[in-house]
Design an enzyme around this catalytic site. Structure first.
Site, short mmCIF file in Angstrom:
data_model
loop_
_atom_site.label_atom_id
_atom_site.label_comp_id
_atom_site.label_asym_id
_atom_site.label_seq_id
_atom_site.Cartn_x
_atom_site.Cartn_y
_atom_site.Cartn_z
N ARG A 279 -13.33 -7.81 -2.99
CA ARG A 279 -12.86 -7.58 -1.61
C ARG A 279 -12.39 -6.13 -1.46
O ARG A 279 -11.65 -5.61 -2.27
CB ARG A 279 -11.73 -8.55 -1.29
CG ARG A 279 -11.11 -8.37 0.11
CD ARG A 279 -9.92 -7.46 0.09
NE ARG A 279 -9.25 -7.38 1.38
CZ ARG A 279 -8.26 -6.54 1.67
NH1 ARG A 279 -7.83 -5.71 0.74
NH2 ARG A 279 -7.72 -6.51 2.85
N THR B 120 0.90 -1.16 0.00
CA THR B 120 0.00 0.00 0.00
C THR B 120 0.92 1.19 0.00
O THR B 120 2.08 1.06 0.38
CB THR B 120 -0.86 0.00 1.29
OG1 THR B 120 -1.85 -1.01 1.19
CG2 THR B 120 -1.55 1.32 1.54
N ASP C 8 -9.08 -1.89 4.16
CA ASP C 8 -9.21 -0.71 5.03
C ASP C 8 -8.87 0.60 4.34
O ASP C 8 -9.27 1.67 4.81
CB ASP C 8 -8.24 -0.86 6.22
CG ASP C 8 -6.79 -0.98 5.74
OD1 ASP C 8 -6.54 -1.78 4.82
OD2 ASP C 8 -5.93 -0.28 6.29
N GLY D 151 -5.90 -5.52 6.04
CA GLY D 151 -6.95 -4.51 6.09
C GLY D 151 -8.15 -4.88 6.94
O GLY D 151 -8.76 -4.02 7.59
N1 ASP Z 1 -4.14 -2.56 3.86
C1 ASP Z 1 -4.19 -3.04 2.51
C2 ASP Z 1 -5.44 -3.81 2.32
O1 ASP Z 1 -5.81 -4.58 3.20
C3 ASP Z 1 -3.05 -3.91 2.13
C4 ASP Z 1 -1.73 -3.66 2.79
O2 ASP Z 1 -1.41 -2.55 3.15
O3 ASP Z 1 -0.99 -4.62 2.96
O4 ASP Z 1 -6.02 -3.71 1.27
#
Ligand code: ASP
Length: 309
Positions: free
Chosen positions: A204, A176, A207, A230
């Site tokens: 899907r 991210t 967060d 997330g």
């Molecule tokens: N937080 C991001 C998500 O769940 C992925 C990540 O940062 O690893 O989509």
């Protein structure tokens, strides 16, 4: 006039130190530095925190070292579904897109939705159509695909076929980009953008586009952008929780955010990290994985790191 500060992360799914090639290391650090410089130039020019973080994130969305925009992770159908959000700590306004598949720079659209303020969050085809109708660059979904992400998807699907239940690499599970800033007017802002994780189910949403989970900003306390599993960030209302611990418990940013990243998130089994800044310009970059692409910049000093350094 306040001292301007910008902090960024490029995800807590850093390639293990032993596997990171010198070329990939150099490319990621150069991109982090570029993102910091581009965002900081906005701040030193008297620009707003919301604009600085948008520009810093665009640099990272356009760079394949990170899981956002070009080079984003593929879902299990071999498509990209992109999430992004942005929040202004001065006004409390926010904008977000989820599951977008054609917006070249999702953070720019989140920024504009923040200004529109209603709707706040648009999903999937509607987000793509809104972006196109409002003059943002739209691209074919394949634009976002890199050879490395295609290989990562093959690796993940193969693990399922052979019933390999050992944990996949942090690199395949996470990624991210995020940015937080304090501008010279004393405003805080936070933004986050992601492709999610490799082989995520179609539809899907993590967060990242959820205000209060992966992104939060409030001038009274802090600006926060998260990275990691997330689902756990949503369950903890992570970003808002950091803010609430500071506001209602009187905790410092460092205590509030480290408590979550090294406490609750570890207990829940979630690889996690974040970049955050408080109203006095203190920066926090906690992570509980092997590494996190990260950095900050302020007058006369800057910092970029992936693992311990
Ligand atoms: N937080 C991001 C998500 O769940 C992925 C990540 O940062 O690893 O989509």
């Amino acid at each position: 006039m306040r001292e301007a500060v910008l902090a960024i992360h490029g995800g807590c799914g850093a390639i293990p130190k032993a596997e990171l090639t010198p070329e990939a290391d150099i490319a990621a650090r150069a991109a982090l530095r570029r993102a910091l410089e581009v965002g900081y130039a906005v701040l030193t020019g008297g620009g707003l925190a919301t604009d600085a973080i948008t520009e810093a994130i665009v640099v990272m969305e356009d760079d394949p070292s990170f899981n956002a925009g070009f080079g984003a992770a593929l879902n299990r159908a071999g498509q990209h579904e992109l999430d992004a959000s942005l929040m202004d700590g001065a006004s409390g306004r926010a904008g977000a897109v989820a599951g977008a598949s054609r917006i070249r720079n999702p953070v720019r659209v989140a920024r504009r939705l923040m200004e529109a303020s209603d709707p706040l969050l648009l999903i999937a085809d509607a987000a793509d159509a809104w972006a196109a109708a409002n003059g943002f660059a739209v691209v074919e979904n394949a634009y976002f695909t890199t050879h490395e992400r295609r290989e990562a998807l093959e690796r993940m699907l193969e693990r399922e076929w052979v019933d390999d239940i050992s944990p996949a690499s942090e690199r395949d599970r996470h990624g991210t980009v995020g940015a937080v800033a304090l501008d010279t007017h004393g405003n805080l802002a936070a933004a986050t953008s992601t492709g999610g994780y490799t082989a995520k189910p179609v539809g899907r949403v993590g967060d990242t586009p959820i205000i209060g989970a992966g992104t939060w900003a409030d001038n009274r306390t802090c600006a926060v952008s998260g990275t990691g599993k997330g689902e756990l960030f949503i369950r903890l209302a992570f970003g808002h929780e950091v803010h609430a611990r500071m506001l209602y418990r009187g905790e410092s940013l460092e205590v509030a955010i480290s408590g979550l990243v090294h406490g609750e998130l570890v207990a829940l089994g979630g690889g996690a990290g974040a970049c955050a800044i408080d109203r006095s310009g203190n920066v926090s970059l906690p992570y509980n994985t092997e590494g996190m692409y990260r950095g900050w910049i302020r007058q006369g000093a800057s910092y970029v790191a992936i693992h311990e350094t």
